[in-house]
Design a protein around this motif. Sequence first.
Motif, PDB file in Angstrom:
ATOM      1  N   SER A   1      -0.341   3.855  -2.376  1.00 37.26           N
ATOM      2  CA  SER A   1      -1.586   4.494  -1.941  1.00 37.26           C
ATOM      3  C   SER A   1      -1.305   5.543  -0.862  1.00 37.26           C
ATOM      4  CB  SER A   1      -2.557   3.445  -1.381  1.00 37.26           C
ATOM      5  OG  SER A   1      -2.811   2.475  -2.360  1.00 37.26           O
TER       6      SER A   1
ATOM      7  N   VAL B   1       0.813  -1.233   0.000  1.00 40.37           N
ATOM      8  CA  VAL B   1       0.000   0.000   0.000  1.00 40.37           C
ATOM      9  C   VAL B   1       0.848   1.286   0.000  1.00 40.37           C
ATOM     10  CG1 VAL B   1      -1.987  -1.083   1.120  1.00 40.37           C
ATOM     11  CG2 VAL B   1      -0.267   0.053   2.524  1.00 40.37           C
TER      12      VAL B   1
ATOM     13  N   SER C   1       9.798  11.910   1.307  1.00 39.31           N
ATOM     14  CA  SER C   1       8.447  11.520   1.713  1.00 39.31           C
ATOM     15  C   SER C   1       7.825  10.438   0.825  1.00 39.31           C
ATOM     16  CB  SER C   1       7.544  12.752   1.727  1.00 39.31           C
ATOM     17  OG  SER C   1       7.479  13.277   0.422  1.00 39.31           O
ATOM     18  N   ASP C   2       8.592   9.908  -0.153  1.00 35.48           N
ATOM     19  CA  ASP C   2       8.055   8.831  -0.988  1.00 35.48           C
ATOM     20  C   ASP C   2       7.952   7.558  -0.133  1.00 35.48           C
ATOM     21  OD1 ASP C   2       7.466   6.855  -2.764  1.00 35.48           O
ATOM     22  OD2 ASP C   2       9.011   7.381  -4.229  1.00 35.48           O
TER      23      ASP C   2
ATOM     24  N   THR D   1      -1.203  11.740   0.354  1.00 37.70           N
ATOM     25  CA  THR D   1      -0.557  13.019   0.709  1.00 37.70           C
ATOM     26  C   THR D   1      -1.163  14.167  -0.112  1.00 37.70           C
ATOM     27  OG1 THR D   1       1.199  12.700  -0.908  1.00 37.70           O
ATOM     28  CG2 THR D   1       1.653  11.972   1.336  1.00 37.70           C
ATOM     29  N   LEU D   2      -1.898  13.824  -1.177  1.00 39.51           N
ATOM     30  CA  LEU D   2      -2.595  14.863  -1.963  1.00 39.51           C
ATOM     31  C   LEU D   2      -3.913  15.194  -1.255  1.00 39.51           C
ATOM     32  CD1 LEU D   2      -2.218  13.175  -5.473  1.00 39.51           C
ATOM     33  CD2 LEU D   2      -0.697  14.866  -4.461  1.00 39.51           C
ATOM     34  N   GLU D   3      -4.603  16.211  -1.754  1.00 39.55           N
ATOM     35  CA  GLU D   3      -5.937  16.503  -1.226  1.00 39.55           C
ATOM     36  C   GLU D   3      -6.837  15.299  -1.516  1.00 39.55           C
ATOM     37  OE1 GLU D   3      -7.308  19.113   0.272  1.00 39.55           O
ATOM     38  OE2 GLU D   3      -5.716  20.598   0.168  1.00 39.55           O
TER      39      GLU D   3
ATOM     40  N   LYS E   1       7.414   4.606  -0.810  1.00 45.00           N
ATOM     41  CA  LYS E   1       8.051   3.380  -1.328  1.00 45.00           C
ATOM     42  C   LYS E   1       9.464   3.235  -0.756  1.00 45.00           C
ATOM     43  CE  LYS E   1       5.156   2.824  -5.268  1.00 45.00           C
ATOM     44  NZ  LYS E   1       4.908   2.944  -6.669  1.00 45.00           N
TER      45      LYS E   1
ATOM     46  N   ASN F   1       1.289   7.390  -0.752  1.00 45.71           N
ATOM     47  CA  ASN F   1       1.735   8.578  -1.501  1.00 45.71           C
ATOM     48  C   ASN F   1       0.544   9.383  -1.998  1.00 45.71           C
ATOM     49  OD1 ASN F   1       4.439   8.130  -1.231  1.00 45.71           O
ATOM     50  ND2 ASN F   1       4.670   7.058  -3.166  1.00 45.71           N
ATOM     51  N   LEU F   2      -0.466   8.686  -2.499  1.00 44.62           N
ATOM     52  CA  LEU F   2      -1.633   9.396  -3.053  1.00 44.62           C
ATOM     53  C   LEU F   2      -2.424  10.110  -1.952  1.00 44.62           C
ATOM     54  CD1 LEU F   2      -2.713   6.705  -5.626  1.00 44.62           C
ATOM     55  CD2 LEU F   2      -1.658   8.898  -6.138  1.00 44.62           C
TER      56      LEU F   2
END
Lengths: 252, 331
Positions: B211, B208, B271-272, B216-218, B274, B213-214
């Motif tokens: 996910s 995950v 902050s990646d 961290t977006l709005e 992975k 990472n995603l």
Amino acid sequence: MKVDNISFSYRQHKAVDQLSLKIVENEITTIIGANGCGKSTLFYLMTKNLKPDEGTIFLKEKNISAIHLKDFSKMVSIVHQQNKAPGDITVEKLVSYGRTPYIPLHRSKTKEDYSYIEWALDTTNLIDYKDELVSNLSGGQKQRVWIAMALAQNTKILFLDEPTTYLDIRYQIEILKLIQKLKEDYGMTIIIILHDINQSLYFSDQIIGMKKGKIVAQGNPDEIITSEVIEEIYDIHLDVMWWNKKKFVVTI
Amino acid sequence: MKKIQKRKSLSFFILIFLLCILFFIAINLGSIQIRFVELFKGLFIEFDENVATIYDLRFPRILIAILGGGALAVSGVLLQAVMKNPLADPGIIGISSGASMVSILLIAFFPSLYFFTPLFALLGGLISYILVYSLSWKSGLNPLRIVLVGVAVNAVFIGMIDAFQTMTGGFLSGAASIVNANISMKTWDDVKVLFIYVCIGMILALIVSGSCNLLTLEDKTARSLGVDVDKTRLLISFIAVMLASISTAIVGVIGFLGLIAPHIGRILVGSDHKLLIPYCAILGAFILLLADTLGRVIAVPYEISPSVIMAVVGGPCFIFLLKRGDKTHES
């Protein structure tokens, strides 16, 4: 895309009231209206962020409520007004997130994914910035990054929520020209919320004017934008003039 | 760009190297000391009494510190991603105390179910998490509100554990080891249990990571990319709670590790997720093993629990991070 008689309320307040419209393919449709007129709610309804209380929104003859979110994101991409990303993310990495709908959890990006990322960077003139941190870019460049991310989704329909807000006039024009290029060169259908009436007049093929959750004007900008219509939408009288065979609204 | 990649690779290499050194130091700390060659021989070639003693007494403790530390650090990374809150930590927001309370009750009333402690700890952790999440939700999650509600939930569970301690007039050894995070008496059976659950949790966490990472977006941006944000949050939360609860069931309550490791990790590898998740797994292992090793040497002949060391170091770090705020950029 077709919107059929939809309504939506926030508790007692009716934000969208029995509204119907049709988005024409390969055109730029701009939604205008005063603050609180319901244009953002309509935007959220059309992008599946809200569900209508009544009525249906169709995409390719299919009710969008019945379309799986992942499939929807392969058909429609969205650039929101406010965006947030980690401070250390590069342009290329952020744009690559646009391929998310096509990449299952267990697999990494394919050659095809990389070619779309490259294309999105190229189209938005960001190829030279791909290794830069997004946080180091100017406002206009950042906005192009978010548009590039949406382009990497490889959709035919692009929604943009006030993409020129917070940008200076140079970047505003730059972004609008990019949007125009997407329509002309790649045949995209673009739905955009704009606050600037003159920019709407200049860059749109169709304008939708809203007031109190209803459409009060819809059609070709040169035909529908008149002083009376502006007054109807914004409750303010503004003169509309012709200059260089183009209509414009005198805003001061 | 290449420079940054090089720095990240170097950070991994140095950390693994330091962990190996610390591992060897921890093995040699005490009345019996052996050289690396002897250890290798005793483990893989021929029987050696000293190596056998170390194998039975020190290895389980060291491996538990490594596995438990890694699990807590990764749990912190996942919670911070889900809650969009750099201050989220399984200890601070009450997951560990919820897990430990249920574990203690199980050990006290159903001692025959001892080997199911991790599963019951998971139940306790989930109860805490659901409480904190639902009580701090007010048309969105506010980082400070999560911490405040978490502190309150944590206090309730700690209070219940204390009340239970008073009512029973003291602790059973198993329960006491959870409360005090005492890992000195752990056995290979504990290592096996922890190893299985931590491996499952780590594999899931890596799956995950994209996910995270995603998230961290709005939320609405993530949705526009086809991410079912609510379901993704639920899944990642479950993995985080599982890692923290299982670790608590075996290691005990260790505060601040899930907070400190992700922050150091972000500074060193970015902050990646992975990269951040595997890095924090190693970093968490290193920090807890270091805390345990220090606890063994700084007050000889007494041992200081790693939870005490972590609290002394972690408290000031928490205040520092609270002041620093998060570092995301908006556009």
